[in-house]
Design an enzyme around this catalytic site. Structure first.
Site, PDB file in Angstrom:
ATOM      1  CG  HIS A   1     -75.381 -15.201 -11.131  1.00 23.38           C
ATOM      2  ND1 HIS A   1     -75.122 -15.614  -9.839  1.00 23.38           N
ATOM      3  CD2 HIS A   1     -76.441 -15.932 -11.568  1.00 23.38           C
ATOM      4  CE1 HIS A   1     -75.974 -16.562  -9.513  1.00 23.38           C
ATOM      5  NE2 HIS A   1     -76.794 -16.777 -10.537  1.00 23.38           N
TER       6      HIS A   1
HETATM    7 CA    CA Z   1     -77.944 -12.135 -16.010  1.00 27.50          CA
END
Ligand code: CA
Ligand code: TV1
Ligand code: ZN
Length: 390
Positions: A182
């Site tokens: 992320h």
């Molecule tokens: Ca990513």
């Protein structure tokens, strides 16, 4: 000096400083700046350096880094030394700034950080001055670094610094992140603004996969009057996603995002740890599919800042980034899928010596992303986009 203009209709520029390459996180550490040497060798063996403007990026200055980072953190980053890890009087700061196994203190740490950040700043400035339409810094893409702390192999956030430059000229900038992790640092930096739409595709498992953020329902500040509300877009995935579903999902999400948000420029983080066979990753993408995402973003013809990111199997990182360089040059069909005889470190590409080895065949991972799950993601993204205007 060179009176013959390039035939291509737009300019591609390469921003790098070779002094980043020899830095060493430690022998067992997965982050190997040496993968940048391998990438450059492959790009040169294919002759791609003849088709781009090559810039030697200078190191970012302290003041440039302070456009995003806290000065107390930068001061520490500048003066910390490898032996300090064991010194009790330093331990408070080491904990505070999150140095340790993931973010070790190595020789030349500050130089390493200022050099990779300098590349992204240089690239962003060339885009703003209309001296380039596509600007590449494969040494950047270090998306986890926070204002005042290191995180996940990242110490300074070159992407945030690059986007801050782009925001001087463009009312809206879109960020797209295909690293398997992320893009939390970039998301957090622009959490409270509607001038950046952050979009990250990643493996999400709150308790078992770093950094544990980026759930689908994490879309920005919860207060509807905060301009950043709905301007974080997360695409959480499970293990083993394959080429076909990833490309389809990427187009189904990124296309409508660009059409709705109408950014003036795009920053694209191309973390290569989303490839199959990556030492830390868990997706099942081949080099061709990773590149198809880059090719798709390019079709929108917007000023494009391209950065690297993760990628822990150096031979495949260099394959992907060399292939993506050729895509950005519109030259993918001109390059031989057989790796040139002449490439330095050719032994790393055996036994196949192919730019496109069958990564998805080599470590068979079940695709845990059902059709229904992926359709649900696309549906939920459509609903989020109803809150966004360009
Ligand atoms: Ca990513
Ligand atoms: C030293 C030596 C450090 C061997 C780190 C894998 C190592 C990892 C190592 C490792 C490793 C992570 C966590 C656990 C946080 C920790 C560049 C306390 C074999 C953009 C960063 C991943 C990814 C961090 C960076 C993660 C990027 N995974 N061996 N460390 N908790 N950290 O899980 O997005 O690619 O693994
Ligand atoms: Zn990663």
């Amino acid at each position: 000096q060179n009176a013959i203009p390039r035939p291509s209709g737009y300019r591609v520029s390469w921003h790098a400083n070779p002094d980043v390459e020899p830095h060493h996180f430690g022998s067992s550490h997965p982050m190997k700046p040496w993968r940048l040497t391998l990438t450059k060798q492959l790009v040169m063996a294919y002759g791609m350096h003849h088709a781009m403007d090559l810039y030697l990026a200078r190191a970012a200055t302290y003041e440039e880094l302070a456009e995003f980072h806290h000065t107390d953190y930068l001061d520490f980053l500048q003066q910390v030394m490898p032996g300090d890890m064991e010194k009790p009087e330093k331990s408070e700061s080491i904990v505070k700034y999150n140095f340790g196994d993931d973010c070790p203190i190595f020789n030349g740490l500050y130089e390493y950080c200022s050099l990779y950040a300098g590349g992204s700043l240089d690239a962003a400035r060339k885009l703003c001055n209309n001296q380039s339409e596509i600007a590449i810094n494969w040494s950047g893409g270090l998306h986890h670094a926070k204002k005042g702390e290191a995180s996940g192999f990242c110490y300074v956030n070159d992407i945030v610094l690059g986007i801050l430059q782009l925001l001087r000229h463009h009312p809206r900038v879109m960020y797209v992140d295909i690293d398997v992790h992320h893009g939390d640092g970039v998301e957090q930096a622009f959490w409270s603004t509607d001038r950046v739409l952050t979009v990250s595709f990643h493996k999400y498992d709150k308790d078992n996969f770093f950094p544990g953020t980026g759930a689908r329902d994490s879309t920005g500040p919860s207060h509807p009057l905060n301009p950043g509300a709905h301007h974080a877009l997360n695409v959480p995935l499970h293990d083993g996603i394959d080429d076909k579903s990833y490309i389809q999902l990427f187009k189904d999400i990124v296309g409508p995002c660009i059409e709705t948000y109408k950014p003036g420029a795009i920053a694209l983080q191309c973390g290569a740890d989303s490839l199959g066979c990556d030492r830390l990753g868990c997706f099942n993408l081949n080099v061709g599919a990773h590149g198809a995402c880059v090719a798709y973003v390019k079709t929108f013809n917007l000023p494009l800042l391209v950065v690297g990111g993760g990628g822990y199997t150096p031979r495949n990182v260099s394959r992907a980034w060399a292939h993506e360089t050729s895509i950005l040059l519109d030259a993918a069909d001109l390059i031989d899928p057989n790796i040139p005889e002449t490439v330095t470190f050719r032994n790393h590409f055996g036994p196949d010596y192919s730019l496109f080895p069958p990564l998805s065949e080599m470590r068979k991972l079940d695709n845990k992303n059902s059709r229904a799950y992926l359709n649900g993601l696309v549906q939920s993204v459509r609903e989020q986009l109803r809150y966004i205007r360009g």
